[in-house]
Each structure stands twice: as C-alpha cells, then as structure tokens.
Write a protein that holds these residues in place. Structure first.
Motif, PDB file in Angstrom:
ATOM      1  N   CYS A  48      22.491 -45.115  44.224  1.00  0.00           N
ATOM      2  CA  CYS A  48      22.073 -45.873  43.316  1.00  0.00           C
ATOM      3  C   CYS A  48      22.503 -46.117  41.341  1.00  0.00           C
ATOM      4  O   CYS A  48      23.445 -44.966  41.613  1.00  0.00           O
ATOM      5  CB  CYS A  48      20.909 -45.540  43.225  1.00  0.00           C
ATOM      6  SG  CYS A  48      19.667 -46.137  42.022  1.00  0.00           S
ATOM      7  N   ASP A  50      21.263 -44.373  39.143  1.00  0.00           N
ATOM      8  CA  ASP A  50      20.240 -42.999  38.855  1.00  0.00           C
ATOM      9  C   ASP A  50      21.211 -41.707  38.589  1.00  0.00           C
ATOM     10  O   ASP A  50      21.746 -42.045  39.146  1.00  0.00           O
ATOM     11  CB  ASP A  50      19.646 -42.593  39.944  1.00  0.00           C
ATOM     12  CG  ASP A  50      18.676 -42.314  39.561  1.00  0.00           C
ATOM     13  OD1 ASP A  50      18.646 -40.682  38.993  1.00  0.00           O
ATOM     14  OD2 ASP A  50      16.795 -42.454  39.328  1.00  0.00           O
ATOM     15  N   GLY A  73      18.905 -49.177  41.978  1.00  0.00           N
ATOM     16  CA  GLY A  73      18.367 -50.107  44.375  1.00  0.00           C
ATOM     17  C   GLY A  73      19.256 -50.256  45.186  1.00  0.00           C
ATOM     18  O   GLY A  73      19.538 -50.158  46.384  1.00  0.00           O
ATOM     19  N   HIS A 107      18.172 -43.142  47.533  1.00  0.00           N
ATOM     20  CA  HIS A 107      17.362 -41.148  46.933  1.00  0.00           C
ATOM     21  C   HIS A 107      15.931 -41.631  46.589  1.00  0.00           C
ATOM     22  O   HIS A 107      15.581 -42.145  46.331  1.00  0.00           O
ATOM     23  CB  HIS A 107      18.302 -41.076  45.644  1.00  0.00           C
ATOM     24  CG  HIS A 107      18.099 -42.109  45.068  1.00  0.00           C
ATOM     25  ND1 HIS A 107      17.094 -41.733  43.587  1.00  0.00           N
ATOM     26  CD2 HIS A 107      18.328 -43.083  43.785  1.00  0.00           C
ATOM     27  CE1 HIS A 107      16.946 -42.392  43.104  1.00  0.00           C
ATOM     28  NE2 HIS A 107      17.333 -43.619  43.019  1.00  0.00           N
ATOM     29  N   CYS A 110      13.273 -43.628  43.291  1.00  0.00           N
ATOM     30  CA  CYS A 110      14.018 -44.638  42.960  1.00  0.00           C
ATOM     31  C   CYS A 110      13.302 -45.316  41.946  1.00  0.00           C
ATOM     32  O   CYS A 110      12.569 -46.505  43.330  1.00  0.00           O
ATOM     33  CB  CYS A 110      14.550 -45.613  44.184  1.00  0.00           C
ATOM     34  SG  CYS A 110      16.065 -46.460  43.728  1.00  0.00           S
ATOM     35  N   GLY A 111      13.475 -46.281  41.086  1.00  0.00           N
ATOM     36  CA  GLY A 111      13.012 -46.481  40.529  1.00  0.00           C
ATOM     37  C   GLY A 111      12.508 -48.200  40.504  1.00  0.00           C
ATOM     38  O   GLY A 111      12.193 -48.967  40.876  1.00  0.00           O
TER      39      GLY A 111
HETATM   40 ZN   LIG Z   1      17.563 -46.191  42.324  1.00  0.00          ZN
END
Ligand SMILES: [Zn+2]
Length: 214
Positions: A48, A50, A73, A107, A110-111
């Motif tokens: 991701c 992130d 994602g 992870h 995760c947004g």
């Molecule tokens: Zn993520």
C-alpha cells in the motif's frame, strides 16, 4: 514561487538529505557505485502507499533489494484492456528483472479497505472511488475474525481477505502465470500489523494467515 518558499515545509526532508550526503552516502559509496548502472533485485514487493509501511525498515533491506510497486489498497488490477502502472511494473519485474519472489503485503488500519467498508467521504474522490472497485474481492475472501485484533477485527478480516483476493489477481497476470508454471517464481501474501510490527503470511494449504516467524 521563490526558492525560499519552495523549501518552506520541506525542512525535514532537506535536513535528512543533508545527513544522508554527510553520514550515509560516504559509508555506502562502493555499494552505490555497484548499483549505479544496474539492478538485480530478487524481490518484487507490492504494498500500500500508506506512509506507515516502510519496507526497508521492517525487512531491514537496502538499495537494490526490493523492486517496489505501491498503490492504495495494494491492488493488482484485473481489468484486461486497461493500461495501468501496477501490472506494467509486475510484467517488468518478472520478464526483465526476473525476480524470484513476489510479496503482496497488506497492512492493519488500511484506509482503502476502511473506505470500501464504509464508502462515506469518497464523494470528492472520483478516481480513488473507482480504484476501490478493485478491492471488492476482499469481501468474498474475508478471513475469520481474530480476537487479537480487538475492536478492529472486522476491518482486519477484510484487509486479510484483500490480500487473498489480490494474490489471485497476481497469479492471473500472464507473466506471473507463466513464471509459476515453470517454477521460476514464488508468490507470497503478507499482512503487516502496524501496532505490533509483526508480519503474518497466508498459508495456501491451510487457507489461513500464520505468523511469518515461527
Ligand atoms: Zn493501506
């Protein structure tokens, strides 16, 4: 825009680069010289975007080790006709660099999966909203709730499900399918927990996530 205003807000990065040039680069000069004209990474690491996932930190790797593909994602798109950066990166890693392992790593927190669970807040994000269609397989492959995840158990089960779904998409990539058929590559699905720093690996036989380290 003046040079001063460009630098404003970048102080942290400029200071870091200064320290890199002064303290880090001189020590690793010979390694960087070796890498200056070629790379031969053994691993393609798909994860991701992130900011909390720092592959070289959690795996203690360095320059030349990991070929990276990152997007929100940790998706491997399957929409056949579309050109996209992720599948082009996978093809290059497998066909040109001949990586031996592909690791697909999701992870905690995760947004992207949070947004897929609750699509609120996506009104002004047309591209991200469309992109999140790629994580819908997460719900099909949702993993059992793990009490260790506490109040985040549902989200974590979807995030793990997304790793399984994207692994299927990964295996379906023509370059990957071919390399797998010739035993030239292995694919791995990981889940990284930000809170504990631990990684779980998806066990294809047992169809569940187990600690990466025994
Ligand atoms: Zn993520």
């Amino acid at each position: 825009m003046s040079e001063t205003s460009i630098a404003t807000g970048l102080e942290k990065l400029l200071e870091g680069h200064k320290r890199f040039q002064k303290d880090v680069f001189p020590v690793k000069r010979s390694q960087f010289h070796l890498l200056a004209e070629m790379q031969a990474p053994e691993y393609l690491f798909i994860t991701c975007s992130d900011s909390r996932i720092v592959p070289d930190l959690i795996l203690q790797t360095g320059p030349g080790d990991l070929f990276l593909s990152r997007c929100i994602g940790n998706v491997v798109p399957v929409t056949g006709s579309d050109m996209d950066g992720i599948t082009a990166t996978i093809e290059y890693a497998v066909e040109a660099l001949k990586v031996k392992h592909i690791i697909l790593c999701g992870h905690s927190d995760c947004g992207a999966l949070k947004a897929a669970l609750n699509r609120k807040g996506l009104e002004n994000l047309p591209k991200a909203s469309r992109w999140l269609h790629h994580v819908e397989g997460a719900f099909t492959h949702r993993q059992p709730l793990n009490p260790a995840d506490g109040e985040h158990a549902e989200l974590a089960s979807i995030i793990r499900g997304n790793v399984v779904a994207q692994l299927i998409n990964l295996r379906a990539q023509p370059s990957v399918a071919k390399a797998l058929a010739h035993n030239k590559i292995e694919v791995h699905g990981w889940y990284y927990d930000i809170l504990t720093g631990c990684i779980e690996q998806y066990d294809e036989q047992q169809r569940k996530f187990l600690p990466l380290l025994a």
